[in-house]
Scaffold this motif. Structure first.
Motif, short mmCIF file in Angstrom:
data_model
loop_
_atom_site.label_atom_id
_atom_site.label_comp_id
_atom_site.label_asym_id
_atom_site.label_seq_id
_atom_site.Cartn_x
_atom_site.Cartn_y
_atom_site.Cartn_z
N PRO A 175 0.63 -1.46 0.50
CA PRO A 175 -0.22 0.19 -0.06
C PRO A 175 0.82 1.14 -0.08
O PRO A 175 2.13 1.04 0.88
CB PRO A 175 -1.00 0.15 0.80
N PHE A 176 0.86 2.29 -0.97
CA PHE A 176 1.34 3.83 -1.14
C PHE A 176 0.05 4.85 -0.80
O PHE A 176 -0.76 4.65 -1.03
CB PHE A 176 2.15 3.86 -2.53
N VAL A 177 0.22 4.97 0.43
CA VAL A 177 -0.12 5.99 0.82
C VAL A 177 0.49 7.74 1.66
O VAL A 177 1.48 7.99 1.35
CB VAL A 177 -0.97 6.06 2.30
N TRP A 185 4.41 4.30 2.31
CA TRP A 185 4.31 2.89 1.54
C TRP A 185 4.56 1.39 2.59
O TRP A 185 5.64 1.60 3.35
CB TRP A 185 4.93 2.41 -0.08
N ALA A 186 4.49 0.20 2.30
CA ALA A 186 4.55 -0.90 3.17
C ALA A 186 4.59 -2.12 2.68
O ALA A 186 4.20 -1.98 1.34
CB ALA A 186 3.48 -0.96 4.18
N HIS A 187 5.17 -3.02 3.37
CA HIS A 187 5.45 -3.87 2.00
C HIS A 187 4.69 -5.88 2.82
O HIS A 187 5.29 -5.16 4.24
CB HIS A 187 6.99 -4.75 2.36
N ALA A 188 3.56 -5.70 2.98
CA ALA A 188 3.06 -6.72 3.69
C ALA A 188 2.75 -8.67 3.19
O ALA A 188 1.83 -8.14 2.23
CB ALA A 188 1.49 -5.97 4.35
N PRO A 217 7.58 5.16 20.54
CA PRO A 217 7.38 4.48 19.68
C PRO A 217 5.81 4.05 19.91
O PRO A 217 4.96 3.81 18.95
CB PRO A 217 8.17 2.88 20.81
N ALA A 218 4.92 4.63 21.10
CA ALA A 218 3.98 4.43 21.01
C ALA A 218 2.82 5.20 20.20
O ALA A 218 1.53 4.77 19.18
CB ALA A 218 3.20 4.50 22.19
N GLU A 219 3.17 5.95 19.66
CA GLU A 219 2.72 7.50 18.63
C GLU A 219 3.36 6.89 17.53
O GLU A 219 2.16 7.44 17.28
CB GLU A 219 3.34 8.76 19.82
N CYS A 220 4.60 6.62 17.50
CA CYS A 220 4.71 5.93 16.09
C CYS A 220 3.62 5.50 15.63
O CYS A 220 3.45 5.64 14.77
CB CYS A 220 6.67 5.92 15.98
N LEU A 221 3.69 4.29 16.71
CA LEU A 221 2.77 3.13 16.13
C LEU A 221 1.07 3.69 16.05
O LEU A 221 0.54 3.74 14.78
CB LEU A 221 2.62 1.70 17.04
N ALA A 222 0.69 4.65 16.67
CA ALA A 222 -0.74 5.55 16.75
C ALA A 222 -0.82 6.06 14.75
O ALA A 222 -1.49 6.16 14.43
CB ALA A 222 -1.39 6.32 17.81
N ALA A 223 0.60 6.77 15.22
CA ALA A 223 0.19 7.73 13.71
C ALA A 223 0.62 7.04 12.68
O ALA A 223 -0.43 6.98 11.33
CB ALA A 223 1.56 8.43 13.45
N LEU A 224 1.66 5.70 12.45
CA LEU A 224 1.10 4.53 11.26
C LEU A 224 0.33 3.94 11.35
O LEU A 224 -0.62 3.47 10.25
CB LEU A 224 2.35 3.66 11.40
N GLU A 225 -0.66 3.42 12.12
CA GLU A 225 -1.86 3.06 11.92
C GLU A 225 -2.98 3.88 11.58
O GLU A 225 -3.31 3.23 10.81
CB GLU A 225 -1.92 2.37 13.73
N LYS A 226 -2.96 4.87 11.95
CA LYS A 226 -3.41 5.81 10.75
C LYS A 226 -3.58 5.66 9.61
O LYS A 226 -4.15 6.40 8.12
CB LYS A 226 -3.69 7.52 11.87
N ILE A 227 -1.98 6.10 9.13
CA ILE A 227 -2.02 6.38 7.81
C ILE A 227 -2.76 4.71 6.75
O ILE A 227 -3.51 5.58 6.07
CB ILE A 227 0.02 6.29 7.50
N PHE A 228 -2.31 3.58 7.89
CA PHE A 228 -2.59 2.63 6.81
C PHE A 228 -3.94 1.82 7.33
O PHE A 228 -3.99 0.27 7.40
CB PHE A 228 -1.62 1.61 7.23
N ALA A 229 -4.73 3.01 8.08
CA ALA A 229 -6.04 2.67 8.30
C ALA A 229 -6.78 1.72 7.32
O ALA A 229 -7.64 0.78 7.67
CB ALA A 229 -6.82 3.86 9.17
N ALA A 230 -7.29 2.26 6.67
CA ALA A 230 -7.69 1.54 5.36
C ALA A 230 -7.69 0.08 5.23
O ALA A 230 -8.20 -1.01 4.63
CB ALA A 230 -8.17 1.79 3.95
#
Ligand SMILES: Cc1cc2nc3c(=O)[nH]c(=O)nc-3n(C[C@H](O)[C@H](O)[C@H](O)COP(=O)(O)OP(=O)(O)OC[C@H]3O[C@@H](n4cnc5c(N)ncnc54)[C@H](O)[C@@H]3O)c2cc1C
Length: 403
Positions: A175-177, A185-188, A217-230
């Motif tokens: 996914p590219f956001v 983007w991510a490699h999943a 770290p926790a904030e970073c994960l939350a930000a990434l979860e938001k970016i890749f929410a879909a």
């Protein structure tokens, strides 16, 4: 012989178990700094070619790996919510932890001693040994003290973080956001029936712009979860490993070495070479090194002859993958060059990112010249010819730079 292996990753474990299986007279000890069951990094992908090699080297452990492997099929390249499906590939994912547990069990079963919680930062800390295998990974300390190895380290320009998620990706997904600071983007890919690897990557400027450099770290994960929410469909990201350490943003480093041994110390796996995670080959190469080194030790009476033959065989064998890795990592470092194409064009070029020609002509021209995913035959010929030539030129440049 007395053999010491430093590092219980795929390379050290597979070498030890194979050699002990074939020549039980050797006394082999593997020293691992971590506790049992603790490993850094999530899951890895591999294909049938690796399973075939494992089956012919040690059917017993191969069967366990095949049973535990999680099959995924096809690829989705999703640019800003437009997914393009490519129905051509099929592979497997597996948690690193599970792979290592199988290899540790098998190594112990055949008589290898595995000492956990035992860090070795210098060969001088080891008991007397006839052969020392530096299987201590990308930051190998044994490599750093070896003489005449001539290590070349090339940091990439992107940042990445190796995460997990409970969302199961049974199709390899990229996914590219777009964010306010640039593309992320991510490699999943799935690694078992309940989880997936989720590697997030972006350019340095985007990473800095999003504040990831200073974010807890926790904030970073939350930000990434938001970016890749879909793409995550409500599942969270997991950043902590079993030993309680948090995943870190890092630069990928391409390591290569002019020589792979110094006296009785030999490099194997990531301590000898790294290939970018976008080609999914590091574990396969580490296992192939292990098979080659075990075979060479078996065939030669003298350690020095065994190591010379091993180096010759493997340096040549990995060349093609190293070159593919370089083009692939460069492609991801140049995402802004391609992202303006339509999603269909972009995903088509992404799948052909190992092309030596693509960086040199306009992406549009490349796409319209060869709109299918099949590469023109001359590019493949070029790649094969360019491999050895590029390696020679690269070696000469390195030498002239040092002198
Ligand atoms: C983000 C990412 C994704 C990847 N995805 C894939 C993939 O999909 N497919 C694939 O094939 N490859 C993949 N790889 C590459 C793969 O993980 C490595 O190539 C592979 O693990 C190399 O095996 P190794 O045994 O050489 O080293 P490692 O697996 O790194 O093992 C080294 C071991 O040595 C131990 N150690 C280190 N220092 C010491 C010390 N001083 N004393 C004692 N022990 C020590 C470490 O704890 C570790 O257990 C990926 C890599 C990254 C970074």
């Amino acid at each position: 012989m007395k053999i010491a292996c430093v590092g219980a990753g795929p390379a050290g474990l597979y070498f030890s178990l194979l050699l002990k299986l074939r020549q039980p007279q050797h006394e082999i000890t593997v020293y691992e700094r971590s506790a049992p069951g603790v490993t850094r990094g999530w899951g890895v992908v591999f294909w049938n070619d690796l399973l075939d090699q494992l089956r012919s080297a040690d059917p017993e452990s191969a069967e366990q790996i095949a049973q535990a492997a999680f099959p995924w099929s096809n690829e989705i390249v999703d640019v800003a919510g437009t997914p393009i499906l490519h129905g051509v590939s099929q592979g497997y994912g597996m948690k690193r932890r599970q792979l290592l547990e199988i290899l540790v069990r098998r190594a112990q079963e055949v008589g290898v001693r595995v000492e956990f919680n035992h860090e070795v930062t210098s060969a001088s800390q080891l008991p007397e040994a006839d052969l020392i295998v530096a299987s201590d990974g990308v930051n190998s300390q044994l490599r750093q003290e070896a003489k005449g190895i001539e290590t070349d380290v090339r940091p990439g320009t992107n940042k990445y973080i190796w995460l997990g998620t409970e969302k199961v990706f049974s199709t390899f997904t990229f996914p590219f956001v777009e964010t306010g600071s640039g593309w992320v983007w991510a490699h999943a890919y799935g690694v078992d029936a309940g989880s997936s690897t989720f590697i997030v990557e972006c350019g340095q400027e985007t990473w800095a712009g999003l504040g990831f450099g200073t974010m807890p770290p926790a904030e970073c994960l939350a930000a990434l979860e938001k970016i890749f929410a879909a793409q995550l469909e409500g599942q969270g990201l997991i950043g902590q490993t079993a030993d309680g350490l948090n995943a870190q943003w890092v630069d990928f480093r391409t390591i290569s070495n002019e020589r792979w041994y110094d006296g009785k110390v030999v490099l194997i796996g990531d301590s000898a070479h790294t290939t970018h995670f976008s080609v999914g080959s590091g574990t396969r190469l580490a296992i192939e090194d292990a098979i080659a080194l075990a075979g060479s030790v078996q065939r030669h009476d003298e350690v020095s002859a065994a190591l010379a033959a091993y180096q010759r065989e493997r340096q040549e064998a990995i060349l093609r993958t190293q070159i593919a890795s370089r083009y692939s990592s460069q492609w991801f470092e140049n995402v802004p060059r391609y992202i303006g194409l339509t999603p269909k064009q972009f995903s088509s070029l992404m799948r052909r990112r190992r092309s030596p020609l693509m960086p040199h002509i306009s992406p549009q021209l490349y796409y319209w010249s060869w709109p299918t995913t099949r590469e023109p035959p001359f590019v493949d010929t070029l790649r094969r010819l360019a491999g050895p030539v590029a390696a020679k030129v690269f070696g000469l440049l390195q030498r002239s730079h040092r002198s």
